[in-house]
Every structure is written in structure tokens, then in C-alpha cells.
Scaffold this motif. Structure first.
Motif, short mmCIF file in Angstrom:
data_model
loop_
_atom_site.label_atom_id
_atom_site.label_comp_id
_atom_site.label_asym_id
_atom_site.label_seq_id
_atom_site.Cartn_x
_atom_site.Cartn_y
_atom_site.Cartn_z
N HIS A 100 -5.66 -0.82 -5.37
CA HIS A 100 -5.01 0.43 -5.00
C HIS A 100 -4.71 0.50 -3.52
O HIS A 100 -3.64 0.95 -3.10
CB HIS A 100 -5.90 1.61 -5.43
CG HIS A 100 -5.33 2.93 -5.10
ND1 HIS A 100 -5.83 3.76 -4.12
CD2 HIS A 100 -4.28 3.60 -5.61
CE1 HIS A 100 -5.12 4.87 -4.05
NE2 HIS A 100 -4.17 4.79 -4.95
N THR A 104 -1.06 1.70 -1.86
CA THR A 104 -1.04 3.15 -1.68
C THR A 104 -0.14 3.62 -0.54
O THR A 104 0.52 4.66 -0.67
CB THR A 104 -2.47 3.73 -1.57
OG1 THR A 104 -2.40 5.14 -1.53
CG2 THR A 104 -3.17 3.24 -0.33
N GLN A 108 2.80 6.42 -1.32
CA GLN A 108 2.83 7.72 -0.65
C GLN A 108 4.18 7.95 0.02
O GLN A 108 4.74 9.05 -0.03
CB GLN A 108 1.71 7.81 0.39
CG GLN A 108 0.33 7.95 -0.21
CD GLN A 108 -0.75 7.96 0.86
OE1 GLN A 108 -0.55 8.52 1.92
NE2 GLN A 108 -1.88 7.36 0.56
N ASP A 167 -2.44 10.13 -4.46
CA ASP A 167 -1.26 9.61 -3.75
C ASP A 167 -0.16 10.66 -3.72
O ASP A 167 0.56 10.80 -2.71
CB ASP A 167 -0.74 8.33 -4.43
CG ASP A 167 -1.61 7.13 -4.10
OD1 ASP A 167 -1.56 6.13 -4.86
OD2 ASP A 167 -2.35 7.18 -3.10
#
Lengths: 271, 259
Positions: A100, A104, A108, A167
Motif C-alpha cells: 500500500h 498510496t 491520493q 486514501d
């Protein structure tokens, strides 16, 4: 004598372990790290392309017709979704949590870009479901049939990428910074409706984040602080327009606001 | 009068915006894309160099180092290919604008190649020797082009500083394997490198000061290992050396002083 026997036996035993177990571990770890690295690279591409989409979208305040820009943004975001499809393929069959942190930042930034475009079109906040609905990828694979003259059948695989709620939250928090920027630049262009609409919208987002408070991911607290500053700038712009607006000719507004925003320092309080 | 000025100014600034800024945008986007490509190549160089270093550490635990050194040659050739890609990206560009993109990878490469050189020759590879191997032939139709990549002296220095950490690690693991010659040779070698860095002092790149501090710690660990071998060595059976040194190195804390 006895200790030497033990020592030789110990060496022999540990040599086997080293020879057979550790290369397996090495292969496993190398594979995992290589995948992590590939995801980092894809995520960087997603971040860059999303940021460029956001820069593009900011131009809607300075052109009469936003449609061209929105269409160009659609094309760019389709490209970003392709890249997210690559991320989804890398993650197939893997434990997402182990990777992750690799993707990420890109996700985002994508949430920020796509929610920004959604706001410009609809003046509302895109939902997590709407975002995930567009991250569905079709993969068609062919199977070989030996000894058959017919065309090989295609099996269509559906691959999805699910943006996590955290996120999504962090992307929306970053969105508020862009909305603040759009507010200030739209005022500079003589638009006196957008700031008030944005002020209400940002206030609602801020209240939503306040409900979450400290219960969310730890990055939220930092972003909540930035969000308060953005909200302050936007509300201050609205105040200036409402209370002082009649005094200022439209073509001077840009100058007034560029000097006002530099004065808005949280340490100094409201100017 | 005011209104006319406003309209004139808007018209004039619209032209500038329409024509100049897209050119700027194109220029900047191209530059940033190149920077990003260099960052990606540099990451690959770093990863492959690190794996080469891990591989080279195994020479202390096998009787014949030749296989490992040959495998390392193959890996480093792969790294050099990548550096060739960096050289191609930099063709015709101002290197200093992109230096921060590839400097981590180049430092890691210097660390790997100097580590291999030390294992083979027990000496420090020179900057000239490193750069001599970074010459790439590019054959375009009827035209052989020579492309070079020059490692800067500061990248060389920083890579050598990182090398000392790996040498310290090799020293400790070689003692654990019963080798009592390598530590003393390494101790002298690291002492010479340390003295060289002390000459540079504060005149070099700012990262050198941090690495000088780490270098002193590494030198301390190696000399402490030599002390233990020389003074206490006769007391300790060879197969116990590994245990003695694993506990000793955890005790060597700069705040506690020499144990």
C-alpha cells in the motif's frame, strides 16, 4: 575430541540450512521488492500526470468556456486510469497491505484530480463509490485449444482497483487546497460568485473532517490544520468582497487579493 | 481613461499568455520528464548495486571467492548498461541541472565497484579507473559514437565513504568465520582512508562531514576487533569467535566509550 565432533556436525547441519533455505528466502524477498519497486514507479507516473491534470483544470477560471479544458482533463485522467490498471495487475493475488505504501501517494493525487474535475462540473463532492466505479478494468485473455479449428474462446477478466477510504479522505483533504487556490484566482478574474459557493463547500468539508477528528489516519491531523488555513483564506476573500467589494473596481481585484493573501498569516491572526 | 487602460492591458497580457507560456510549459515539462526518467534509472542502479554488495559480502564464508567475483562482474556490467542509459539522457544537457536525480545511484555504484576492487586487489580503485569503464559505444548507421559518463569527484568521495561501512561489516563477519588476517589488513586500509578524509575536512561537499562521523565509528569497530584478536585472541577458541564478536559489537556504543 567430543567438542570437535559436535562442531563438525554443527557446521554440516548449518551449511545445509544456509545452502537450501536462504536462497529460497532471497528469491522470495527479491521478487517482493522488485514488485514494490515497480509499483513505486507506476505510482510516480500517476502522481505526475494527476498533478498536470490539476494544473490544467485550474485554467477554467481564466477562460470563458470550460468545456475544452474539461475534455482535455478527461483524456489525461483516462491515461491515469490506465496506469492504475497496471497497479491492479501487479496486485493481483497479492496482500495489498504489503504494497500500500508504494502506491498510496499516486492514488491520493488521483483522487485529488478526479474530485477537482468533478467539482468544476457538478459543484459537488465525488463519492468514493463513484471513484471506484471508474476503476474497473477488462482484461481479455485467450485460451489455446489444441486440435481445434475454431477460434479460441476469449475469457474476459474483470480487474478492479479499490481506493481505500483513508486514501479517499487524504485526497479530498488535498483537494481543499486546490479549491482555495481556485477561489483566489477566480476572484482575481472578476468572478464574485465562485468564492461564496466555494466557501460554503469548504466549510462543509471542514465540518466533516472535524467529525473524524483524531479517529482517522494520522496524516489527517496535519491536513486538517492546512484545511483550516485554506478555509480561512477563502472566507477572508468572501469577507473582503462582501464588505469592501463595492469600493474596489473589478480590474483592481487581482491586485487587492494578491496583497491580502500574503498578509494572511496564522500567527498574525485575521488582518 | 481607466477603462481603456484596463481593456488594453487585458488584450496585451492575453497575447503574452497565449504564446509565451505554452512554450515555457513545453520546455519545463520536457525537462521534468527527463529528470523523472533519470530518477527511475538511478533507482534501478541503486538496487542492482546494493544487491551486488550483498553478493560480495559472501566471499568471507566460502573458500573460493572466484565464483562470487565473476557473478558480481556480470551484475556490475548490467549496472553499467543502465549508466549508459543515463549518459544518453544527459547527451547535450547541462549535467548540473540533473545531477541530484542520478547521484544516489552513482554513489551506490562507486561503493559496489570499489568493494569488488578491494576484494580482488586489496587497494582502493581510483576515479580514473572507474571512469575508464564507463565508456559506451553507440553505433548508429555508419557512425560509431563514443558516449562517456564521468563520475564527479564528489560522488566518488561519497561512494568511498559508504564503502568503509561495508568494509567494516566484512571485517566483523570475517572474524566470525575464523579469519584473523583480514581484520588487520582492513584496519590499516580504513585508517588510511580516514586520514585522507580528515585532510579534506570541511572543504568538501557537505555530506562528507556526516559520513566522516560514520567512518570514525566504523574505524573504531574494526580497530576494536583487532585489539580483541591481538590481546585476547589466544584465549578464545576459533569457533567461539563469532559469538564473542557479535556480543562485542553490540556493546560498542559511542556514548559508552570503548568497552
Amino acid at each position: 575430541c567430543r567438542s570437535r565432533g559436535c562442531e563438525e556436525e554443527g557446521k554440516h547441519f548449518s551449511a545445509s540450512l544456509t545452502d537450501f533455505l536462504f536462497p529460497v528466502f532471497q528469491q522470495e524477498l527479491d521478487t517482493k521488492h522488485d514488485k514494490y519497486e515497480r509499483l513505486v514507479k507506476i505510482s510516480r507516473d500517476v502522481t505526475i500526470e494527476s498533478k498536470r491534470t490539476i494544473f490544467l483544470l485550474h485554467r477554467v477560471t481564466s477562460v470563458p468556456d470550460a468545456e475544452d479544458i474539461l475534455n482535455e482533463a478527461d483524456v489525461k485522467l483516462d491515461g491515469v486510469r490506465q496506469k492504475i490498471g497496471l497497479i491492479a495487475e501487479e496486485l493481483r493475488g497479492e496482500d495489498i497491505h504489503q504494497f500500500h505504501r508504494a502506491f498510496t501517494p499516486g492514488i491520493q493525487e488521483y483522487v485529488e484530480a478526479v474530485s477537482f474535475q468533478h467539482y468544476i462540473r457538478h459543484h459537488s463532492l465525488i463519492s468514493l463509490e463513484e471513484i471506484n466505479a471508474r476503476l474497473v478494468f477488462m482484461r481479455t485473455e485467450t485460451h489455446e485449444h489444441k486440435g481445434s479449428c475454431e477460434a479460441p474462446p476469449l475469457s474476459a477478466q474483470v480487474l478492479t482497483f479499490q481506493v481505500t477510504p483513508s486514501d479517499y479522505l487524504l485526497g479530498v483533504a488535498d483537494l481543499t487546497g486546490e479549491l482555495m487556490r481556485m477561489c483566489i484566482s477566480s476572484v482575481g478574474n472578476g468572478d464574485i460568485d465562485t468564492p461564496f459557493r466555494l466557501s460554503q463547500f469548504l466549510r462543509q468539508i471542514h465540518d466533516g473532517f472535524s467529525y473524524i477528528g483524531n479517529t482517522g489516519p494520522y496524516e489527517v491531523s496535519k491536513k486538517l490544520h492546512t484545511l483550516r488555513q485554506s478555509l480561512g483564506k477563502v472566507e477572508d476573500a468572501c469577507y473582503t468582497l462582501r464588505v469592501r467589494g463595492s469600493e474596489i473596481p473589478k480590474h483592481m481585484l487581482a491586485d487587492v487579493f494578491s496583497s491580502r493573501t500574503t498578509l494572511i498569516d496564522p500567527d498574525e491572526g485575521v488582518v
